[in-house]
Enzyme design. Structure first.
Site, PDB file in Angstrom:
ATOM      1  N   ASN A   9      -6.355  -2.171  -3.358  1.00  0.00           N
ATOM      2  CA  ASN A   9      -5.198  -1.307  -3.625  1.00  0.00           C
ATOM      3  C   ASN A   9      -5.679  -0.189  -4.540  1.00  0.00           C
ATOM      4  O   ASN A   9      -5.879  -0.403  -5.730  1.00  0.00           O
ATOM      5  CB  ASN A   9      -4.098  -2.157  -4.297  1.00  0.00           C
ATOM      6  N   TRP A  10      -5.873   0.991  -3.963  1.00  0.00           N
ATOM      7  CA  TRP A  10      -6.457   2.090  -4.742  1.00  0.00           C
ATOM      8  C   TRP A  10      -5.446   2.741  -5.686  1.00  0.00           C
ATOM      9  O   TRP A  10      -5.807   3.574  -6.490  1.00  0.00           O
ATOM     10  CB  TRP A  10      -7.036   3.148  -3.800  1.00  0.00           C
ATOM     11  N   LYS A  11      -4.183   2.395  -5.532  1.00  0.00           N
ATOM     12  CA  LYS A  11      -3.113   3.000  -6.355  1.00  0.00           C
ATOM     13  C   LYS A  11      -3.221   4.531  -6.296  1.00  0.00           C
ATOM     14  O   LYS A  11      -3.606   5.062  -5.266  1.00  0.00           O
ATOM     15  CB  LYS A  11      -3.189   2.446  -7.778  1.00  0.00           C
ATOM     16  N   HIS A  95       5.057  -4.062  -4.653  1.00  0.00           N
ATOM     17  CA  HIS A  95       4.103  -4.189  -5.765  1.00  0.00           C
ATOM     18  C   HIS A  95       4.860  -4.126  -7.087  1.00  0.00           C
ATOM     19  O   HIS A  95       5.857  -3.406  -7.200  1.00  0.00           O
ATOM     20  CB  HIS A  95       3.054  -3.074  -5.684  1.00  0.00           C
ATOM     21  N   GLU A  97       4.315  -2.624  -9.741  1.00  0.00           N
ATOM     22  CA  GLU A  97       4.486  -1.266 -10.294  1.00  0.00           C
ATOM     23  C   GLU A  97       5.663  -0.555  -9.628  1.00  0.00           C
ATOM     24  O   GLU A  97       6.385   0.204 -10.261  1.00  0.00           O
ATOM     25  CB  GLU A  97       3.176  -0.478 -10.141  1.00  0.00           C
ATOM     26  N   GLU A 167       0.847 -11.929  -7.609  1.00  0.00           N
ATOM     27  CA  GLU A 167       0.251 -11.116  -8.663  1.00  0.00           C
ATOM     28  C   GLU A 167       1.052 -11.265  -9.952  1.00  0.00           C
ATOM     29  O   GLU A 167       2.070 -10.577 -10.127  1.00  0.00           O
ATOM     30  CB  GLU A 167       0.249  -9.638  -8.255  1.00  0.00           C
ATOM     31  N   GLY A 173      -4.374  -5.224 -14.200  1.00  0.00           N
ATOM     32  CA  GLY A 173      -4.988  -4.144 -14.962  1.00  0.00           C
ATOM     33  C   GLY A 173      -5.231  -4.475 -16.426  1.00  0.00           C
ATOM     34  O   GLY A 173      -5.525  -3.599 -17.237  1.00  0.00           O
ATOM     35  N   SER A 213      -6.586  -8.467 -11.957  1.00  0.00           N
ATOM     36  CA  SER A 213      -7.909  -8.476 -12.601  1.00  0.00           C
ATOM     37  C   SER A 213      -8.946  -9.303 -11.842  1.00  0.00           C
ATOM     38  O   SER A 213      -9.779  -9.991 -12.444  1.00  0.00           O
ATOM     39  CB  SER A 213      -7.797  -8.941 -14.061  1.00  0.00           C
ATOM     40  N   GLY A 234      -7.156  -4.296  -7.488  1.00  0.00           N
ATOM     41  CA  GLY A 234      -6.850  -2.938  -7.940  1.00  0.00           C
ATOM     42  C   GLY A 234      -8.108  -2.263  -8.462  1.00  0.00           C
ATOM     43  O   GLY A 234      -8.945  -1.787  -7.693  1.00  0.00           O
ATOM     44  N   GLY A 235      -8.264  -2.251  -9.773  1.00  0.00           N
ATOM     45  CA  GLY A 235      -9.357  -1.524 -10.442  1.00  0.00           C
ATOM     46  C   GLY A 235     -10.728  -1.718  -9.803  1.00  0.00           C
ATOM     47  O   GLY A 235     -11.448  -0.734  -9.553  1.00  0.00           O
TER      48      GLY A 235
HETATM   49  P1  PGA Z   1      -5.982  -5.014 -10.885  1.00  0.00           P
HETATM   50  O1  PGA Z   1      -4.693  -4.662  -9.984  1.00  0.00           O
HETATM   51  O2  PGA Z   1      -6.978  -5.671  -9.971  1.00  0.00           O
HETATM   52  O3  PGA Z   1      -6.456  -3.694 -11.426  1.00  0.00           O
HETATM   53  O4  PGA Z   1      -5.514  -5.951 -11.958  1.00  0.00           O
HETATM   54  C1  PGA Z   1      -4.243  -5.528  -8.975  1.00  0.00           C
HETATM   55  C2  PGA Z   1      -3.028  -4.931  -8.286  1.00  0.00           C
HETATM   56  O5  PGA Z   1      -2.193  -4.307  -8.956  1.00  0.00           O
HETATM   57  O6  PGA Z   1      -2.870  -5.072  -7.060  1.00  0.00           O
END
Ligand code: PGA
Length: 250
Positions: A9-11, A95, A97, A167, A173, A213, A234-235
């Site tokens: 997930n590149w956000k 998600h 967010e 999640e 993050g 993470s 994500g990251g």
């Molecule tokens: P993260 O994000 O790996 O940076 O913790 C995961 C996500 O939000 O899908």
């Protein structure tokens, strides 16, 4: 057997040239990966160019959100058919967010899942508790509400083909990962809840990812769990070397 699925997930990261550079590196670094489905979810602007770059590759494309109407006066929104048109097979829905920053609710998640399925997309529905909810012992209550609301009115066959990403919000993050045991027990709870709603056979087909993470050094332990079928990253998905190490977790 469920085929593991690792999605990046590149956000809100990567311009088109940056996205293309990343997928070119990923194609090379993951060419030897076997028995794992790899998905990248760039921002909307990079979907089509990335789809073009992935034409000769087993890596699949996903979007990070979708709207439920097929077309119309909905400024700023993108329809399911526009995503398939741009080459998407998957779409992340709900998600945390989007839930926390953009007012997504279980009801809107449900509408988006139905519309996505109708257009032939595979939804990756995200669920997870906040730190406060975990600390007061409400994890299962929150997950149950998100599962029941998000999947309401779907057929068993539709649910069997979906992906759910567990999640925990406090692990996204933050560098804090749920322990592999804790993550597995919530994923097990999700599968049992879905078995009650849609039957055990269908619940056994559904793939459940862990997200929060995920890094090259914790993926093996997570993937060794019986109920964890993949990861939403994500990251660590923004760097080709670390994402490819995650994909080659074995
Ligand atoms: P993260 O994000 O790996 O940076 O913790 C995961 C996500 O939000 O899908």
């Amino acid at each position: 057997m469920r085929v593991p699925i690792i999605a990046g997930n590149w956000k809100m990261h990567k311009t088109i040239p940056e996205a293309l550079a990343l997928v070119e590196q990923l194609k090379a670094l993951t060419a030897a990966a076997r028995e794992v489905e790899i998905v990248v979810c760039p921002p909307f602007t990079a979907l089509y160019p990335v789809s073009d770059a992935l034409k000769d590759s087993p890596i699949s494309l996903g979007a990070q959100d979708v709207y439920w109407e097929p077309q119309g006066a909905f400024t700023g929104e993108v329809s399911p058919a526009m995503l398939t048109d741009a080459g998407c097979r998957y779409v992340i829905i709900g998600h945390s967010e989007r839930r926390q920053l953009f007012g997504e609710t279980d009801e809107t998640v449900n509408k988006k899942i139905k519309a996505a399925l109708q257009a032939g997309l595979v939804p990756i529905m995200c669920v997870g508790e906040t730190l406060d909810e975990r600390e007061v012992g409400e994890t299962e209550l929150v997950i149950a509400r998100q599962i029941d609301g998000g999947l309401a009115g779907l057929t068993a066959a539709q649910v069997a083909g979906m992906v759910i990403a567990y999640e925990p919000v406090w692990a996204i993050g933050t560098g804090r990962t749920a322990s592999a045991d804790d993550a597995n027990s919530v994923c097990d709870y999700i599968r049992r809840r879905i078995a009650n709603m849609f039957g055990m056979e269908n619940a056994q087909k559904l793939r459940i990812q862990y997200g929060g993470s995920v890094k090259p050094d914790n993926i093996a332990e997570l993937m060794a769990q019986s109920e964890i079928d993949g990861a939403l990253v994500g990251g660590a998905s923004l760097d080709a070397v670390s994402f490819s190490k995650i994909v080659k977790f074995k």
